[in-house]
Enzyme design. Structure first.
Site, PDB file in Angstrom:
ATOM      1  N   ASP A 139      -8.608  56.395  57.050  1.00  0.00           N
ATOM      2  CA  ASP A 139      -7.967  55.081  57.016  1.00  0.00           C
ATOM      3  C   ASP A 139      -7.820  54.566  58.454  1.00  0.00           C
ATOM      4  OD1 ASP A 139      -6.236  52.982  56.856  1.00  0.00           O
ATOM      5  OD2 ASP A 139      -4.693  54.044  55.721  1.00  0.00           O
ATOM      6  N   ASN A 142      -7.928  47.685  50.179  1.00  0.00           N
ATOM      7  CA  ASN A 142      -9.072  46.791  49.933  1.00  0.00           C
ATOM      8  C   ASN A 142      -9.192  45.713  51.016  1.00  0.00           C
ATOM      9  OD1 ASN A 142     -10.270  44.546  47.283  1.00  0.00           O
ATOM     10  ND2 ASN A 142     -11.449  45.948  48.533  1.00  0.00           N
ATOM     11  N   CYS A 150      -9.962  47.051  54.527  1.00  0.00           N
ATOM     12  CA  CYS A 150     -10.716  47.674  55.634  1.00  0.00           C
ATOM     13  C   CYS A 150     -11.958  48.417  55.123  1.00  0.00           C
ATOM     14  CB  CYS A 150      -9.835  48.644  56.424  1.00  0.00           C
ATOM     15  SG  CYS A 150      -8.407  47.868  57.223  1.00  0.00           S
ATOM     16  N   ARG A 151     -11.767  49.603  54.536  1.00  0.00           N
ATOM     17  CA  ARG A 151     -12.901  50.468  54.203  1.00  0.00           C
ATOM     18  C   ARG A 151     -13.747  49.958  53.043  1.00  0.00           C
ATOM     19  NH1 ARG A 151      -9.238  55.646  53.653  1.00  0.00           N
ATOM     20  NH2 ARG A 151      -7.864  53.951  52.978  1.00  0.00           N
ATOM     21  N   SER A 152     -13.109  49.680  51.901  1.00  0.00           N
ATOM     22  CA  SER A 152     -13.932  49.344  50.728  1.00  0.00           C
ATOM     23  C   SER A 152     -14.634  47.984  50.838  1.00  0.00           C
ATOM     24  CB  SER A 152     -13.147  49.486  49.420  1.00  0.00           C
ATOM     25  OG  SER A 152     -12.044  48.627  49.368  1.00  0.00           O
ATOM     26  N   CYS A 193     -10.557  51.839  48.166  1.00  0.00           N
ATOM     27  CA  CYS A 193      -9.706  52.426  49.210  1.00  0.00           C
ATOM     28  C   CYS A 193      -8.254  52.089  48.875  1.00  0.00           C
ATOM     29  CB  CYS A 193     -10.120  51.949  50.596  1.00  0.00           C
ATOM     30  SG  CYS A 193      -9.984  50.165  50.859  1.00  0.00           S
TER      31      CYS A 193
HETATM   32  P1  4NP Z   1      -7.953  50.256  53.644  1.00  0.00           P
HETATM   33  O1  4NP Z   1      -6.922  50.266  54.866  1.00  0.00           O
HETATM   34  O2  4NP Z   1      -7.354  51.153  52.581  1.00  0.00           O
HETATM   35  O3  4NP Z   1      -9.185  50.822  54.240  1.00  0.00           O
HETATM   36  O4  4NP Z   1      -8.069  48.820  53.208  1.00  0.00           O
HETATM   37  C1  4NP Z   1      -5.548  50.024  54.699  1.00  0.00           C
HETATM   38  C2  4NP Z   1      -5.098  48.725  54.626  1.00  0.00           C
HETATM   39  C3  4NP Z   1      -3.740  48.473  54.471  1.00  0.00           C
HETATM   40  C4  4NP Z   1      -2.863  49.524  54.409  1.00  0.00           C
HETATM   41  C5  4NP Z   1      -3.319  50.831  54.478  1.00  0.00           C
HETATM   42  C6  4NP Z   1      -4.675  51.069  54.624  1.00  0.00           C
HETATM   43  N1  4NP Z   1      -1.471  49.270  54.286  1.00  0.00           N
HETATM   44  O5  4NP Z   1      -0.695  50.245  54.303  1.00  0.00           O
HETATM   45  O6  4NP Z   1      -1.069  48.111  54.159  1.00  0.00           O
END
Ligand code: 4NP
Length: 165
Positions: A130, A17, A19-21, A14
């Site tokens: 996201d 790294n 939340c989703r992955s 993602c």
């Molecule tokens: P992820 O979520 O891609 O599912 O881990 C996010 C975590 C952090 C950010 C964006 C999405 N960020 O912009 O910091």
């Protein structure tokens, strides 16, 4: 003599790294174990971005996951690298932006098949949204999608083993 099979290696990707992955990594590992497939599959996760390297998963992702029995607290964020394309059989992108970033990083002629994680689903969205800017419901919906798709991938990988492909 029974030959030891080389595990199938899967990398979930993602943006951050956190939340989703990592959620997908934990769900996939738990469900693979439940099916007795843990020893045949190697699982990891990474982000296309570098902001959260070394950090544990977002607290909201951890809280959502633990309610359904998945522990994320030992995971630490890392950034995807070109080497991952030779180390994994599948690199599964959570959304279209992740997929585009991965394709740009792909050194070519690599071992990894790079696809969207939700391409395995016959119905529904093709991206895991996201949840970072979202509310508690966004995290619960994220986990719903991830659980469904992990089961489909495990069906496919179990089948792949059975028919020798
Ligand atoms: P992820 O979520 O891609 O599912 O881990 C996010 C975590 C952090 C950010 C964006 C999405 N960020 O912009 O910091």
């Amino acid at each position: 003599m029974i030959e030891k099979e080389t595990p199938i290696a899967i990398l979930f990707v993602c943006l951050g790294n956190i939340c989703r992955s990592p959620t997908a990594e934990a769900v996939f590992r738990a469900r693979a174990r439940k099916r007795g497939l843990a020893g045949r599959i190697r699982i990891d996760s990474a982000g296309t971005g570098d902001w959260h390297i070394g950090q544990p998963p977002d607290q909201r992702a951890q809280t959502t996951a633990i309610k359904r029995g998945y522990r994320l607290n030992d995971l630490r964020a890392r950034q995807v690298s070109a080497k991952d394309f030779t180390r994994f059989d599948y690199i599964l992108a959570m959304d279209n932006a992740n997929l585009a970033d991965l394709r740009a990083l792909d050194p070519g002629n690599s071992r990894a098949k790079v696809v969207r994680f939700l391409d395995i689903m016959e119905q529904g969205p093709d991206e895991v949204p996201d949840p970072y800017q979202g509310d508690t419901d966004s995290f619960a919906r994220m986990l719903d999608l991830i659980e469904q798709a992990c089961d489909r991938w495990l069906d496919r990988l179990a089948g792949r083993r059975n028919d020798g492909q």
